[in-house]
Write an enzyme that holds these catalytic residues in place. Structure first.
Site, PDB file in Angstrom:
ATOM      1  CE  LYS A  54      -3.818  -2.467   2.201  1.00 47.20           C
ATOM      2  NZ  LYS A  54      -4.469  -2.800   3.330  1.00 47.20           N
ATOM      3  CD  GLN A  98      -3.651  -4.632   6.559  1.00 47.95           C
ATOM      4  OE1 GLN A  98      -3.661  -3.687   5.897  1.00 47.95           O
ATOM      5  NE2 GLN A  98      -4.056  -5.577   5.919  1.00 47.95           N
ATOM      6  CG  ASP A 121      -9.975  -0.169   5.534  1.00 50.13           C
ATOM      7  OD1 ASP A 121      -9.449  -0.609   4.374  1.00 50.13           O
ATOM      8  OD2 ASP A 121      -9.016  -0.014   6.436  1.00 50.13           O
TER       9      ASP A 121
HETATM   10  N1  GUN Z   1      -7.176  -6.851   5.899  1.00 51.26           N
HETATM   11  C1  GUN Z   1      -7.378  -7.409   4.812  1.00 51.26           C
HETATM   12  N2  GUN Z   1      -7.970  -6.672   3.982  1.00 51.26           N
HETATM   13  C2  GUN Z   1      -8.032  -5.558   4.569  1.00 51.26           C
HETATM   14  C3  GUN Z   1      -8.569  -4.185   4.193  1.00 51.26           C
HETATM   15  O1  GUN Z   1      -9.114  -3.827   3.216  1.00 51.26           O
HETATM   16  N3  GUN Z   1      -8.535  -3.173   4.906  1.00 51.26           N
HETATM   17  C4  GUN Z   1      -7.700  -3.287   6.263  1.00 51.26           C
HETATM   18  N4  GUN Z   1      -7.604  -2.332   7.020  1.00 51.26           N
HETATM   19  N5  GUN Z   1      -7.287  -4.291   6.644  1.00 51.26           N
HETATM   20  C5  GUN Z   1      -7.387  -5.530   5.678  1.00 51.26           C
END
Ligand code: GUN
Length: 297
Positions: A54, A98, A121
């Site tokens: 990311k 995350q 998110d």
């Molecule tokens: N863990 C797996 N997919 C995601 C996501 O889209 N956002 C976040 N914050 N954690 C994740």
């Protein structure tokens, strides 16, 4: 005939190229740079990889990024303090913590502490509610949004089709249900969601024109569970042991790719399907948050 491969990597590249142009335009015309803060608590190797990907993507697109890696024993109070600081940081338009965090962290409380206008998110109840009622003022969660874009770019119109979602997580299954059922262009599907308490999952998946699988079980969906000519979207990413692979493992999806691919009309590969789209839509949401913050249309 083998299925057409839905190339998420290529579609994501088209979307991110457009976002890079937009970021350059924001800098040139408004002297504004979108910013994303990514928070990782603990040292889970898969989460470390996701977070690094990311941050790298932000760098590629000219988006400012901050990576906050906190030790596994971080307390709720420490994490909430960081969230508060990021909520008030004008360089940060998007905040992502995350998932999954270590057990002492109450994810619900953390999500609730994020300023909804920075909730890229789309995990905050305010944004989830807006999405459910079709209010486009909030955000759309990255993975389900990526799947909607995959369908759009592959000329699959869900209108009137039977979409079956396997899995009911807050990150994928439930929002997917909300998006596909909307009375809106690119949606309008008849939607079924099956999960761990569904007695005969195959009886439902065999009816799917569009099958979306997000249950985190390696190669769970086999050819006998899929209708001829279905469109299959595989959200899974599972490590399985493979003595022939250099790393001793390989990643597979929730769908048995070879056998289902021989029967489906279109299918996403793993990797290179949904994964790159999730990151592309995170970047999209970060730009959206930035533009909203600065009152730019
Ligand atoms: N863990 C797996 N997919 C995601 C996501 O889209 N956002 C976040 N914050 N954690 C994740």
């Amino acid at each position: 005939m083998p299925a057409e491969i839905i190339d998420g990597k290529a579609i994501a590249a088209r979307i991110t190229a457009e976002l890079a142009r937009e970021t350059a335009h924001l800098a040139r015309s408004f002297n504004v740079q979108p910013g994303l803060a990514v928070v990782l608590v603990g040292n889970d190797p898969a989460s470390q990889t996701y977070v690094n990907t990311k941050v790298k993507k932000c760098h590629e697109l000219g988006i400012y990024s901050e990576k906050h890696v906190l030790p596994p024993e971080t307390t709720m109070a420490e994490l909430l303090q960081l969230i508060d600081q990021l909520n008030r940081n004008p360089k940060v338009h998007g905040i992502l913590v995350q998932s999954p965090p270590p057990p002492q962290i109450d994810e619900g409380k953390v999500v609730a502490a994020i300023d909804p206008s920075k909730d890229v998110d789309c995990f905050h109840a305010v944004n989830v509610g807006k999405m459910l009622i079709g209010d486009t003022d909030g955000f759309v969660p990255c993975t389900p949004y990526g799947i909607m874009k995959l369908l759009e770019y592959s000329n699959v119109d869900p209108a009137g089709k039977h979409a079956v979602i396997v899995g009911r997580s807050n990150i994928v299954g439930k929002p997917m249900l909300a998006l596909l059922v909307q009375k809106a262009k690119g949606a309008n599907a008849t939607v079924t969601c099956v999960h761990s308490a569904t007695p005969d999952i195959g009886a439902f998946t065999r009816q799917a024109d569009i099958l979306i699988v997000a249950i985190g079980k390696a190669e769970y969906i086999t050819a006998d569970m899929v209708k001829e000519g279905a469109v299959v979207i595989d959200v899974g990413m599972n490590r399985i042991a493979d003595p022939n692979a250099a790393r001793g493992y390989r990643n597979v999806g929730d769908v048995a790719y070879e056998e289902v691919g021989a029967k489906a009309a279109k299918i996403t590969p793993v990797p290179g399907g949904v994964g790159p789209m999730t990151i592309a839509m995170l970047m999209y949401n970060t730009l959206k948050a930035c533009k909203r913050h600065h009152g730019i249309a």
